[in-house]
Design a protein around this motif. Structure first.
Motif, mmCIF file in Angstrom:
data_model
loop_
_atom_site.group_PDB
_atom_site.id
_atom_site.type_symbol
_atom_site.label_atom_id
_atom_site.label_comp_id
_atom_site.label_asym_id
_atom_site.label_seq_id
_atom_site.Cartn_x
_atom_site.Cartn_y
_atom_site.Cartn_z
ATOM 1 N N LEU A 72 16.268 27.231 3.761
ATOM 2 C CA LEU A 72 16.645 28.282 2.808
ATOM 3 C C LEU A 72 15.935 28.095 1.474
ATOM 4 O O LEU A 72 15.395 29.050 0.907
ATOM 5 N N TRP A 73 15.939 26.878 0.981
ATOM 6 C CA TRP A 73 15.306 26.605 -0.305
ATOM 7 C C TRP A 73 13.817 26.920 -0.249
ATOM 8 O O TRP A 73 13.277 27.571 -1.148
ATOM 9 N N LEU A 74 13.155 26.459 0.823
ATOM 10 C CA LEU A 74 11.718 26.704 0.938
ATOM 11 C C LEU A 74 11.415 28.197 1.076
ATOM 12 O O LEU A 74 10.454 28.691 0.492
ATOM 13 N N THR A 75 12.231 28.910 1.831
ATOM 14 C CA THR A 75 12.025 30.360 1.983
ATOM 15 C C THR A 75 12.174 31.063 0.641
ATOM 16 O O THR A 75 11.390 31.947 0.299
ATOM 17 N N ALA A 76 13.172 30.663 -0.115
ATOM 18 C CA ALA A 76 13.435 31.312 -1.400
ATOM 19 C C ALA A 76 12.425 30.918 -2.479
ATOM 20 O O ALA A 76 12.086 31.732 -3.334
ATOM 21 N N ARG A 77 11.934 29.690 -2.450
ATOM 22 C CA ARG A 77 11.132 29.184 -3.568
ATOM 23 C C ARG A 77 9.627 29.166 -3.340
ATOM 24 O O ARG A 77 8.875 29.210 -4.304
ATOM 25 N N LEU A 78 9.180 29.047 -2.078
ATOM 26 C CA LEU A 78 7.737 28.980 -1.850
ATOM 27 C C LEU A 78 7.127 30.372 -1.908
ATOM 28 O O LEU A 78 7.657 31.316 -1.315
ATOM 29 N N PRO A 79 6.013 30.499 -2.576
ATOM 30 C CA PRO A 79 5.345 31.816 -2.636
ATOM 31 C C PRO A 79 4.540 32.074 -1.357
ATOM 32 O O PRO A 79 3.344 31.819 -1.292
ATOM 33 N N ILE A 80 5.221 32.570 -0.330
ATOM 34 C CA ILE A 80 4.558 32.851 0.946
ATOM 35 C C ILE A 80 3.857 34.204 0.828
ATOM 36 O O ILE A 80 4.493 35.199 0.472
ATOM 37 N N ALA A 82 2.370 37.859 1.463
ATOM 38 C CA ALA A 82 2.924 38.986 2.216
ATOM 39 C C ALA A 82 2.276 39.113 3.593
ATOM 40 O O ALA A 82 2.914 39.581 4.537
ATOM 41 N N ALA A 83 1.032 38.686 3.727
ATOM 42 C CA ALA A 83 0.367 38.749 5.034
ATOM 43 C C ALA A 83 0.989 37.786 6.037
ATOM 44 O O ALA A 83 0.806 37.936 7.244
ATOM 45 N N GLN A 84 1.739 36.790 5.556
ATOM 46 C CA GLN A 84 2.370 35.815 6.447
ATOM 47 C C GLN A 84 3.878 36.000 6.575
ATOM 48 O O GLN A 84 4.497 35.423 7.454
ATOM 49 N N GLN A 85 4.460 36.790 5.697
ATOM 50 C CA GLN A 85 5.900 37.031 5.752
ATOM 51 C C GLN A 85 6.235 38.295 4.969
ATOM 52 O O GLN A 85 6.098 38.337 3.760
ATOM 53 N N GLY A 86 6.673 39.304 5.691
ATOM 54 C CA GLY A 86 7.103 40.534 5.039
ATOM 55 C C GLY A 86 8.583 40.461 4.688
ATOM 56 O O GLY A 86 9.258 39.461 4.957
ATOM 57 N N PRO A 87 9.122 41.537 4.114
ATOM 58 C CA PRO A 87 10.537 41.553 3.712
ATOM 59 C C PRO A 87 11.501 41.339 4.885
ATOM 60 O O PRO A 87 12.533 40.683 4.724
ATOM 61 N N LEU A 154 4.874 43.950 12.993
ATOM 62 C CA LEU A 154 5.113 43.603 14.398
ATOM 63 C C LEU A 154 5.414 42.114 14.541
ATOM 64 O O LEU A 154 6.338 41.730 15.260
ATOM 65 N N ARG A 155 4.657 41.272 13.856
ATOM 66 C CA ARG A 155 4.907 39.827 13.905
ATOM 67 C C ARG A 155 6.301 39.527 13.368
ATOM 68 O O ARG A 155 7.064 38.783 13.982
ATOM 69 N N ASP A 156 6.649 40.117 12.233
ATOM 70 C CA ASP A 156 7.968 39.887 11.644
ATOM 71 C C ASP A 156 9.081 40.365 12.583
ATOM 72 O O ASP A 156 10.101 39.704 12.742
#
Length: 177
Positions: A72-80, A82-87, A154-156
């Motif tokens: 949770l912390w990494l998901t919230a804090r790391l700047p991933i 948009a090409a690797q993780q959409g909303p 599609l990946r998401d």
């Protein structure tokens, strides 16, 4: 003799070390949760070695909570990017982390109150969410082999569907009992 670094460099080094620690905690904690957790569901092992079940259960619960909370912390804090993780994937990761942590906490509470059927049900739910990455491989691999690696939405969607499949299967197993 060690080089003398200005204080901002030491702060940056400290932040980097904390991030590396968190990044290493997730796979170690998740591996412990997934491997030891599998043995927790074996009724014969539980009957034959009840103390081992209790001790390893503490390790499983702790490692599962650690994996969920650091995830949770990494998901919230790391700047991933948009090409690797959409909303959609971001929200799914947050919900899965919260759901896994909640399920483990509910399982621990249930076992402390002697409510073993509820304990089992909550641990099945937590384990199903924790195994999401494995199901993601099973879902994404055929798509990647047939049409190439899926991208963006599609990946998401496929990654999110893995957790949905696991959650549905867990609920089916719980109700079947």
């Amino acid at each position: 003799m060690l080089p003398v670094l200005p204080s901002p460099s030491w702060k940056l080094l400290g932040a980097l070390l904390r991030l590396l620690l968190l990044l290493s905690l997730v796979p170690v904690a998740a591996a412990l949760f997934c491997v030891l957790g599998a043995f927790q569901f074996d009724a014969a092992l539980r009957r034959r070695f009840p103390r081992l079940h209790g001790v390893s259960g503490r390790v499983v619960a702790t490692s599962g909570l650690l994996a969920a909370l650091t995830g949770l912390w990494l998901t919230a804090r790391l700047p991933i990017p948009a090409a690797q993780q959409g909303p959609l994937l971001y929200m799914a990761r947050m919900l899965v982390g919260l759901g896994m942590a909640w399920s483990i906490a509910a399982a621990v509470r249930a076992v402390l109150l002697g409510r073993i059927p509820q304990h089992k049900a909550w641990m099945i739910r937590a384990y199903a969410l924790g195994q999401g990455a494995g199901t993601q491989v099973l879902i994404l691999l055929p798509e990647a082999l047939v049409a190439g690696a899926p991208t963006l939405f599609l990946r998401d969607l496929l990654m999110t569907s893995a957790w949905a499949v696991n959650a549905a299967l867990a609920e089916w197993l719980i109700r079947r009992r």
